[in-house]
Design a protein around this motif. Structure first.
Motif, mmCIF file in Angstrom:
data_model
loop_
_atom_site.group_PDB
_atom_site.id
_atom_site.type_symbol
_atom_site.label_atom_id
_atom_site.label_comp_id
_atom_site.label_asym_id
_atom_site.label_seq_id
_atom_site.Cartn_x
_atom_site.Cartn_y
_atom_site.Cartn_z
ATOM 1 N N MET A 1 -36.250 -2.854 -28.630
ATOM 2 C CA MET A 1 -36.803 -2.490 -27.470
ATOM 3 C C MET A 1 -36.771 -0.974 -27.245
ATOM 4 N N ARG A 2 -36.782 -0.742 -25.868
ATOM 5 C CA ARG A 2 -37.917 -0.033 -25.267
ATOM 6 C C ARG A 2 -36.371 0.696 -24.710
ATOM 7 N N LEU A 3 -36.524 2.014 -24.800
ATOM 8 C CA LEU A 3 -35.358 3.209 -24.652
ATOM 9 C C LEU A 3 -34.496 2.572 -22.872
ATOM 10 N N VAL A 4 -35.636 2.418 -22.419
ATOM 11 C CA VAL A 4 -34.900 2.186 -20.632
ATOM 12 C C VAL A 4 -34.198 0.811 -20.950
ATOM 13 N N TRP A 5 -34.637 -0.265 -21.651
ATOM 14 C CA TRP A 5 -33.972 -1.954 -21.318
ATOM 15 C C TRP A 5 -32.727 -1.179 -22.012
ATOM 16 N N LYS A 6 -32.552 0.016 -22.818
ATOM 17 C CA LYS A 6 -31.263 -0.590 -23.642
ATOM 18 C C LYS A 6 -30.422 -0.014 -22.694
ATOM 19 N N TRP A 7 -30.741 0.886 -21.776
ATOM 20 C CA TRP A 7 -29.870 1.715 -21.009
ATOM 21 C C TRP A 7 -29.251 0.790 -19.739
ATOM 22 N N VAL A 8 -30.306 -0.119 -19.843
ATOM 23 C CA VAL A 8 -30.310 -1.484 -18.798
ATOM 24 C C VAL A 8 -28.952 -1.779 -19.224
ATOM 25 N N LEU A 9 -28.994 -2.507 -20.101
ATOM 26 C CA LEU A 9 -27.994 -3.361 -21.036
ATOM 27 C C LEU A 9 -27.131 -2.843 -21.428
ATOM 28 N N CYS A 10 -26.964 -1.385 -21.663
ATOM 29 C CA CYS A 10 -25.254 -0.817 -21.411
ATOM 30 C C CYS A 10 -24.455 -0.645 -19.865
ATOM 31 N N PHE A 11 -25.476 -1.033 -19.165
ATOM 32 C CA PHE A 11 -24.791 -0.847 -17.343
ATOM 33 C C PHE A 11 -25.066 -2.495 -16.977
ATOM 34 N N THR A 12 -25.656 -3.342 -17.555
ATOM 35 C CA THR A 12 -24.991 -4.896 -16.777
ATOM 36 C C THR A 12 -24.524 -5.474 -18.002
ATOM 37 N N LEU A 13 -24.239 -4.995 -18.905
ATOM 38 C CA LEU A 13 -23.262 -6.171 -19.997
ATOM 39 C C LEU A 13 -21.934 -6.236 -19.735
ATOM 40 N N PRO A 14 -21.638 -4.914 -19.302
ATOM 41 C CA PRO A 14 -20.022 -4.849 -19.068
ATOM 42 C C PRO A 14 -20.364 -6.140 -17.738
ATOM 43 N N ILE A 15 -20.927 -5.829 -17.017
ATOM 44 C CA ILE A 15 -20.704 -7.420 -15.251
ATOM 45 C C ILE A 15 -20.287 -8.853 -16.738
ATOM 46 N N SER A 16 -21.319 -8.810 -17.380
ATOM 47 C CA SER A 16 -22.024 -10.086 -18.408
ATOM 48 C C SER A 16 -19.753 -10.539 -18.701
ATOM 49 N N VAL A 17 -19.611 -9.719 -19.256
ATOM 50 C CA VAL A 17 -18.324 -9.805 -20.043
ATOM 51 C C VAL A 17 -17.081 -9.685 -18.953
ATOM 52 N N TRP A 18 -17.156 -9.964 -18.140
ATOM 53 C CA TRP A 18 -16.393 -9.752 -16.708
ATOM 54 C C TRP A 18 -15.964 -11.295 -16.322
ATOM 55 N N LEU A 19 -17.860 -11.673 -16.002
ATOM 56 C CA LEU A 19 -18.013 -12.720 -15.843
ATOM 57 C C LEU A 19 -17.323 -14.352 -16.899
ATOM 58 N N ALA A 20 -17.894 -13.395 -18.154
ATOM 59 C CA ALA A 20 -17.776 -14.380 -19.128
ATOM 60 C C ALA A 20 -15.839 -14.616 -19.485
ATOM 61 N N GLN A 21 -15.128 -13.361 -19.078
ATOM 62 C CA GLN A 21 -14.015 -13.214 -18.879
ATOM 63 C C GLN A 21 -12.878 -14.575 -18.179
ATOM 64 N N MET A 22 -13.703 -14.320 -16.894
ATOM 65 C CA MET A 22 -13.258 -15.200 -15.723
ATOM 66 C C MET A 22 -13.162 -16.546 -16.203
ATOM 67 N N VAL A 23 -14.755 -17.645 -16.892
ATOM 68 C CA VAL A 23 -15.056 -18.536 -17.408
ATOM 69 C C VAL A 23 -13.703 -18.538 -18.639
ATOM 70 N N ILE A 24 -13.673 -17.994 -19.492
ATOM 71 C CA ILE A 24 -13.163 -18.143 -19.757
ATOM 72 C C ILE A 24 -11.277 -18.944 -19.698
ATOM 73 N N SER A 25 -10.861 -18.130 -17.918
ATOM 74 C CA SER A 25 -9.055 -17.825 -17.679
ATOM 75 C C SER A 25 -9.495 -19.296 -17.135
ATOM 76 N N VAL A 26 -10.797 -20.135 -16.809
ATOM 77 C CA VAL A 26 -10.382 -21.445 -15.664
ATOM 78 C C VAL A 26 -9.838 -22.238 -16.899
ATOM 79 N N PHE A 27 -10.369 -22.609 -18.094
ATOM 80 C CA PHE A 27 -9.493 -23.408 -19.283
ATOM 81 C C PHE A 27 -7.843 -22.535 -19.667
ATOM 82 N N ILE A 28 -7.518 -21.342 -19.037
ATOM 83 C CA ILE A 28 -6.064 -21.120 -20.053
ATOM 84 C C ILE A 28 -5.778 -21.734 -18.574
ATOM 85 N N THR A 29 -4.403 -22.836 -19.151
ATOM 86 C CA THR A 29 -3.235 -22.923 -18.533
ATOM 87 C C THR A 29 -2.705 -21.635 -17.930
#
Length: 452
Positions: A358-386
């Protein structure tokens, strides 16, 4: 640093005195005395320093700052702010205010604050930056969350006292009844700054164990605690019912009966202030409505009746049940983390030495946006935890923490370890989301297991 002359009002003696009294009142006096004086002191001191604080930052809008301060204070102390308080308490963290028209007397300090701001006398040689930070902290501390502990069954405490406290000040929290040298306090709810891990019977019992000392510190006029072990039987009559109480020392102990005339409405047993055995509630026709079974103050069985027919039966979770379930949840989360690691390693071995290009610019885009996806995924997982872990402003704090620790990890993964397949992006997101959830639920398990 704040060093210009316009910030000198922050170091004047009146401002510093009011700031000190505000902090002293919020962090000690309110908890120690909880009377009308401590209730008004924060209003007077806060209204004095608040417009001065903001006026030094907006010197050309001083009049607007003072007018807006008075208007917002009136709105805050009125019923019109109820909808905002309800929304904020449910969306962020619980806040509290009492609608009391006499609180508006604090508006009288606004002209004094205006005079102090313009006179600027008695300046002390103190760092205005530190004072500004301390003042901002005081404003936030004054709005610290309060948590309400209610009681499903009637709760009374017996004291020695020759004085009947002003019950109007405690209306909504306590009712007081005077019998010669004895004072009976009916506790309807307690306000605490301590956040419950789970608002369950176990948490309620920890408060009940120290209930007499808590009330002694909050209501003025109470002389002392009752003699331990002394048995007292007292009848409390109200326009709607009569409560027959048995105390051992200052705590309810033995049979409790609530009657309406000759009709028994509620009957049950206490053991050192904590519900024990079976409690029964009846209607005006003497039909059983509910039966609750308690073991060490925790509800273990609820039965609901219609006439003589049992229509519903449920077994609420005790604190021990929640802890056991939390262990099971953590085991499942660890197994899912292991699965994510296996999938990532499998893809690594399958494609090595090839990497995802992948191009360098997309690598940096992934670095700065994937943490947001982790946060959203963590919130979704918490919904299924009583009974998942949550704190005031938790979603914001979680976002900051997850972003801070996953950003450098994604930089290492993308630029050094390198991605092997596109699906690995999903596996890494889930891996870090699951790790974050394990950490949070482990913290909750520690708090749940804390018997102190």
């Amino acid at each position: 640093m704040l060093s210009s002359d316009r910030f000198k009002p922050l170091s004047t003696l009146p401002f510093l005195i009011c700031l000190f009294l505000l902090l002293l009142n919020d962090f000690y006096l309110k908890g120690a005395f909880h009377n009308m004086l401590t209730g008004k002191l924060s209003d007077f001191c806060g209204l004095f320093i608040f417009p001065i604080f903001w006026s030094v930052f907006f010197p050309k809008r001083k009049l607007a700052v003072f007018l807006l301060t008075g208007l917002l204070f009136v709105l805050w102390k009125s019923e019109y702010s109820a909808s905002f308080i309800t929304f904020f308490s449910s969306a962020f963290f619980p806040i509290q205010r009492v609608v009391d028209p006499t609180d508006l007397l604090a508006l009288l300090v606004l002209p004094l604050a205006w005079y102090s701001l313009n006179i600027r006398t008695l300046n002390l040689n103190l760092n205005p930056s530190f004072i500004a930070i301390l003042a901002f902290f005081a404003f936030c501390a004054s709005s610290a969350p309060r948590y309400f502990q209610g009681f499903d069954q009637p709760q009374y405490v017996l004291f020695k006292s020759n004085v009947l406290p002003d019950s109007t000040y405690y209306d909504g929290d306590f009712s007081v009844y005077h019998f010669d040298s004895l004072l009976v306090v009916e506790v309807k709810q307690l306000i605490s700054s301590r956040r419950p891990v789970i608002n369950d019977d176990y948490h309620k019992n920890t408060i009940v164990q120290q209930l007499d000392e808590s009330i002694l510190n909050q209501i003025q006029g109470i002389r002392s605690l009752m003699t331990p072990g002394k048995i007292s039987s007292i009848s409390i009559k109200t326009p709607h019912y009569e409560d027959l109480l048995r105390f051992k020392g200052g705590r309810l102990d033995g049979k409790f009966v609530r009657k309406d005339g000759n009709q028994v409405l509620i009957e049950g047993f206490y053991k050192n202030g904590i519900e024990d055995s079976t409690w029964t509630s009846r209607d005006s026709l003497n039909n059983v409505i509910t039966k609750k079974t308690f073991i060490k103050g925790e509800t273990t069985l609820i039965q609901q009746f219609k006439g003589t027919e049992l229509i519903d039966s449920s077994k609420p979770d005790t604190r021990a049940d929640v802890i056991t379930r939390k262990y099971v949840q953590l085991v499942i989360l660890v197994l899912l983390i292991t699965l994510m690691v296996v999938l990532i390693v499998k893809n690594y071995r399958k494609t090595c030495p090839e990497t995802l290009q992948m191009r360098l610019v997309w690598k940096w885009v992934l670095c700065f946006t994937l943490p947001i996806s982790v946060w959203l995924a963590q919130m979704v997982i918490s919904v299924f935890i009583t009974d998942h872990y949550s704190i005031p402003l938790g979603f914001i704090i979680n976002f900051i923490l997850i972003y801070m620790y996953t950003l450098p990890l994604f930089v290492v993964i993308i630029f050094w370890i390198k991605l092997r397949m596109k699906i690995d992006i999903l596996w890494y997101i889930l891996l870090f989301a699951l790790l974050s959830t394990v950490v949070l639920e482990s913290f909750m398990l520690i708090e749940l297991s804390d018997v102190g």
